[in-house]
Scaffold this motif. Structure first.
Motif, PDB file in Angstrom:
ATOM      1  N   GLN A 196      17.018 -12.025  32.212  1.00 54.56           N
ATOM      2  CA  GLN A 196      16.137 -11.336  33.009  1.00 54.56           C
ATOM      3  C   GLN A 196      15.858 -12.266  34.326  1.00 54.56           C
ATOM      4  OE1 GLN A 196      12.569  -9.566  31.378  1.00 54.56           O
ATOM      5  NE2 GLN A 196      11.957  -8.622  33.366  1.00 54.56           N
ATOM      6  N   ASN A 202      16.585 -14.374  26.710  1.00 56.53           N
ATOM      7  CA  ASN A 202      16.065 -14.123  25.450  1.00 56.53           C
ATOM      8  C   ASN A 202      16.999 -13.613  24.324  1.00 56.53           C
ATOM      9  OD1 ASN A 202      14.213 -13.594  27.860  1.00 56.53           O
ATOM     10  ND2 ASN A 202      12.480 -12.830  26.150  1.00 56.53           N
ATOM     11  N   LYS A 219      17.427  -6.109  33.684  1.00 61.15           N
ATOM     12  CA  LYS A 219      18.101  -6.835  32.308  1.00 61.15           C
ATOM     13  C   LYS A 219      19.517  -6.861  32.407  1.00 61.15           C
ATOM     14  CE  LYS A 219      14.067  -5.902  29.889  1.00 61.15           C
ATOM     15  NZ  LYS A 219      13.323  -4.837  28.783  1.00 61.15           N
TER      16      LYS A 219
HETATM   17  C1  LIG Z   1      11.485 -13.247  27.146  1.00 64.48           C
HETATM   18  O1  LIG Z   1      10.771 -13.809  26.944  1.00 64.48           O
HETATM   19  C2  LIG Z   1       9.598 -14.234  27.608  1.00 64.48           C
HETATM   20  C3  LIG Z   1       8.649 -15.219  26.859  1.00 64.48           C
HETATM   21  O2  LIG Z   1       8.367 -14.977  25.349  1.00 64.48           O
HETATM   22  C4  LIG Z   1       9.005 -13.204  27.565  1.00 64.48           C
HETATM   23  O3  LIG Z   1       7.718 -13.293  28.717  1.00 64.48           O
HETATM   24  C5  LIG Z   1       9.740 -11.949  28.287  1.00 64.48           C
HETATM   25  O4  LIG Z   1       9.082 -10.696  28.396  1.00 64.48           O
HETATM   26  C6  LIG Z   1      10.917 -11.545  27.544  1.00 64.48           C
HETATM   27  N1  LIG Z   1      11.908 -10.916  28.079  1.00 64.48           N
HETATM   28  C7  LIG Z   1      12.521  -9.889  27.550  1.00 64.48           C
HETATM   29  C8  LIG Z   1      13.630  -8.964  28.105  1.00 64.48           C
HETATM   30  O5  LIG Z   1      12.358  -9.571  26.356  1.00 64.48           O
END
Ligand SMILES: *[C@@H]1O[C@H](CO)[C@@H](O)[C@H](O)[C@H]1NC(C)=O
Ligand SMILES: *[C@@H]1O[C@H](CO)[C@@H](O)[C@H](O)[C@H]1NC(C)=O
Ligand SMILES: *[C@@H]1O[C@H](CO)[C@@H](O)[C@H](O)[C@H]1NC(C)=O
Ligand SMILES: *[C@@H]1O[C@H](CO)[C@@H](O)[C@H](O)[C@H]1NC(C)=O
Ligand SMILES: *[C@@H]1O[C@H](CO)[C@@H](O)[C@H](O)[C@H]1NC(C)=O
Ligand SMILES: *[C@@H]1O[C@H](CO)[C@@H](O)[C@H](O)[C@H]1NC(C)=O
Ligand SMILES: *[C@@H]1O[C@H](CO)[C@@H](O)[C@H](O)[C@H]1NC(C)=O
Ligand SMILES: *[C@@H]1O[C@H](CO)[C@@H](O)[C@H](O)[C@H]1NC(C)=O
Ligand SMILES: *[C@@H]1O[C@H](CO)[C@@H](O)[C@H](O)[C@H]1NC(C)=O
Ligand SMILES: *[C@@H]1O[C@H](CO)[C@@H](O)[C@H](O)[C@H]1NC(C)=O
Length: 573
Positions: free
Chosen positions: A99, A89, A105
């Motif tokens: 992740q 992300n 993370k």
């Molecule tokens: C990364 O993006 C995905 C899809 O938008 C989301 O489900 C997830 O929670 C995000 N992870 C983080 C660590 O922000």
């Protein structure tokens, strides 16, 4: 370690989802290994994102626009590959986070201030911008094993080789741009000492801010901070419009300039390399191994009497295949002899240097010195060495190295025709009888131990071995966890007391050394003895070998098959 093909640059299997045009990545964007797996540069030549690695995925920058996909930058290269459900992300707080496990993370890029956009540039540089469009983080600042056109390796940084073509984690060699102005290659795990270096640009003393740079046209050079060219490794002059170049320290420890013609779409070609001798990188063959080239490809061999520690892994080195004793064994069963390997050079680890007239004198000097494990001889100089020897390679010099090798003289290992050697037959008979007695005692002890712990095998007792014990416990069955519970409190007693089980276990686990503790014995002989012993104490009498067979086994006249897996009381109850 597989031989490294010059033309095979990491042909990983990529899952690039074409995502044309846009090279500006906005906050909130994300990548996954299987859909939208990467962000392409404007021309589509480079991509940042997931690529396949081992049985999972890794993140990095790779050449996506050519058939031979080539990784040029690796994020967190020593982390294990991630699964297909990982996400990468570009978070709202302006960082790149992966992740892979729920709740865990990992930073891919953690710039000093929040980034507002990211971009995969056509140079192969992946950058993060702040709101003023200033670059606040770039992959070019964290080179792994490669530099690209327009990239420099600055003073105080280094490139590190990968484990292999297919495994991008950190290998065993490095190329260091030192702050003394010298560009030097070393084995990775040793100190940065001149004696361990295996290549250098010879530019030390040229200022504390010298960089190694690669230009668009394939010019590779060392530059000082006021812009003076200190050394040109290549002259360059390659066509800029249709050639992509890169410089990389390969898994074999040599760094090379490669070029690839985008129009012909052929292979990567080597246009320059730091060394033509693939045996130059120090440490390639590990301890007690030495390097030789066959058809210009390197190959590692072990010293005589030594075997590879891990098959297929050169750098693991070699270890003795016999049990070494400090000097001649007490009972004279091991004698030593010197075995020669000619035309090899090694690191000098001598503890004594003698002037001797011949190599025979040198060998004799080492043989009679309990501390001497090897000796090198050249031009009248004899150097007594201790093991391990390292950095060995074949040379055209007239060097000789002599290794002290143990020779077992015990008759039990030899094939002695039956009836010819009365003394050894007598000895064998005694051993055989002792073994049988030993077997009986072992069964007895196991019986007692079993009884004491009420872990009781009915069949074992009924087959006559433990006649004389009267059991007042009726047969019952236990589950494994019952046994675990019951035996836990007697663990000490049980584990080492039930010799038979223990011997069996050690044998199966290939840890026979435990049976004899610290005593030094011939491993193969011990294995033979234990095998015969295990045959003699099998629960099923019909499986036990005859006394005559035992004699043949001990003499080494017949092969000893692996005893049937322990008919152990644990599995029987
Ligand atoms: C990364 O993006 C995905 C899809 O938008 C989301 O489900 C997830 O929670 C995000 N992870 C983080 C660590 O922000
Ligand atoms: C890939 O990402 C783009 C925007 O970043 C989005 O429009 C598109 O739907 C995504 N594709 C898939 C298969 O998720
Ligand atoms: C991905 O799957 C593995 C096991 O299947 C799981 O342990 C892990 O938490 C998952 N990761 C994410 C980000 O959900
Ligand atoms: C760079 O090299 C030139 C030529 O050797 C020298 O005159 C100059 O002082 C060097 N610059 C630095 C910062 O050392
Ligand atoms: C080192 O030299 C580079 C140019 O070669 C320059 O950009 C950088 O600022 C210099 N660093 C120092 C600490 O002098
Ligand atoms: C190195 O290359 C540069 C640019 O081609 C040239 O100006 C310089 O004279 C060369 N230096 C040496 C030492 O060959
Ligand atoms: C690159 O330049 C060469 C000559 O400089 C020319 O022949 C060739 O067509 C050019 N290729 C491209 C893709 O522009
Ligand atoms: C690089 O080397 C190969 C063969 O060694 C040669 O065919 C090719 O023309 C060279 N590339 C350049 C740009 O000089
Ligand atoms: C050790 O290896 C050598 C070959 O390198 C072999 O000839 C010798 O028999 C081996 N010795 C033992 C005890 O395995
Ligand atoms: C090879 O052996 C070395 C030293 O024992 C070890 O560090 C390395 O991980 C091994 N490499 C592989 C690919 O197993």
């Amino acid at each position: 370690m597989a031989t490294i093909s010059l033309f095979l640059l990491l042909p990983a299997i990529f899952t690039v989802e074409a995502q044309q045009g846009e090279s500006v990545v906005k906050i909130g964007s994300f990548l996954t290994p299987t859909t939208n797996s990467s962000w392409l540069s404007r021309s589509g030549l480079y991509a940042f994102g997931f690529y396949k690695q081992a049985n999972g995925y890794a993140v990095g920058v790779f050449l996506a626009g050519i058939p031979e996909k080539t990784v040029v930058w690796i994020a967190n290269r020593d982390d294990p590959p991630v699964l297909a459900n990982a996400t990468l992300n570009f978070t709202t707080d302006g960082r790149l986070i992966m992740q892979s496990v729920q709740g865990k993370k990992m930073f891919i890029a953690n710039p000093p201030e929040p980034a507002t956009s990211a971009s995969m540039l056509d140079s192969g540089n992946f950058v993060l911008h702040n709101s003023d469009k200033k670059i606040i983080w770039q992959s070019f600042d964290y080179p792994t094993n490669t530099i690209l056109q327009g990239q420099c390796l600055s003073a105080g940084t280094s490139l590190r080789s990968s484990v292999s073509e297919f495994d991008q984690s950190t290998g065993i060699f490095q190329l260091v741009m030192q702050t003394d102005g010298n560009l030097v290659q070393y084995p990775l795990l040793l100190e940065l000492k001149a004696e361990y270096a295996y290549w250098s640009s010879n530019t030390n003393g040229q200022g504390n801010n010298v960089s190694l740079c690669l230009d668009d046209d394939g010019h590779l050079y060392l530059l000082n901070s006021t812009g003076t060219y200190l050394s040109n490794l290549t002259q360059g002059g390659y066509p800029r419009n249709n050639t992509v170049c890169l410089m990389r320290i390969d898994a074999d420890g040599i760094f090379r300039l490669y070029s690839h013609n985008l129009e012909k779409n052929g292979n990567w070609l080597v246009n320059w390399s730091s060394s033509d001798n693939k045996c130059d990188p120090k440490g390639l063959c590990g301890l007690n191994g030495f390097c030789t080239t066959i058809d210009r490809e390197s190959n590692c061999l072990c010293l005589p009497g030594f075997a590879r520690v891990h098959q297929g892994n050169w750098s693991s080195g070699c270890e003795r295949n016999f049990t070494a004793e400090s000097c001649e064994s007490r009972d004279g069963s091991v004698k030593y002899t010197m075995v020669a390997v000619s035309n090899t050079v090694w690191e000098d680890s001598s503890f004594s240097i003698l002037s001797l007239l011949s190599n025979e004198n040198c060998q004799a000097a080492c043989l009679e010195d309990c501390n001497c494990e090897a000796a090198t001889y050249k031009d009248g100089t004899c150097r007594k060495q201790k093991l391990p020897l390292r950095f060995g390679k074949v040379t055209s010099d007239t060097n000789m190295v002599f290794i002290k090798v143990g020779v077992s003289t015990t008759s039990i290992n030899k094939i002695v025709p039956i009836g010819q050697d009365k003394e050894s037959r007598k000895g064998i008979l005694i051993i055989g009888i002792s073994l049988a007695a030993f077997g009986f005692i072992m069964s007895l002890i196991s019986g007692i131990a079993i009884y004491k712990n009420r872990v009781w095998a009915y069949k074992r007792l009924s087959n006559g071995k433990n006649v004389g014990f009267r059991m007042d416990v009726s047969p019952q069955s236990f589950t494994y966890s019952d046994l675990e519970k019951m035996t836990n409190s007697f663990k000490e007693e049980l584990e080492e007391a039930i010799l038979e089980e223990w011997a069996n276990f050690c044998f199966e686990a290939r840890e026979l050394g435990k049976l004899v503790g610290d005593e030094e014995v011939d491993k193969r002989q011990l294995e033979r003895m234990v095998k015969v012993g295990l045959w003699c104490v099998l629960d099923e009498p019909s499986l036990r070998p005859s006394m005559r067979k035992v004699l043949l086994m001990l003499e080494g006249t017949v092969d000893i098959p692996i005893p049937p897996s322990s008919t152990c009381f644990l599995s029987k109850v």
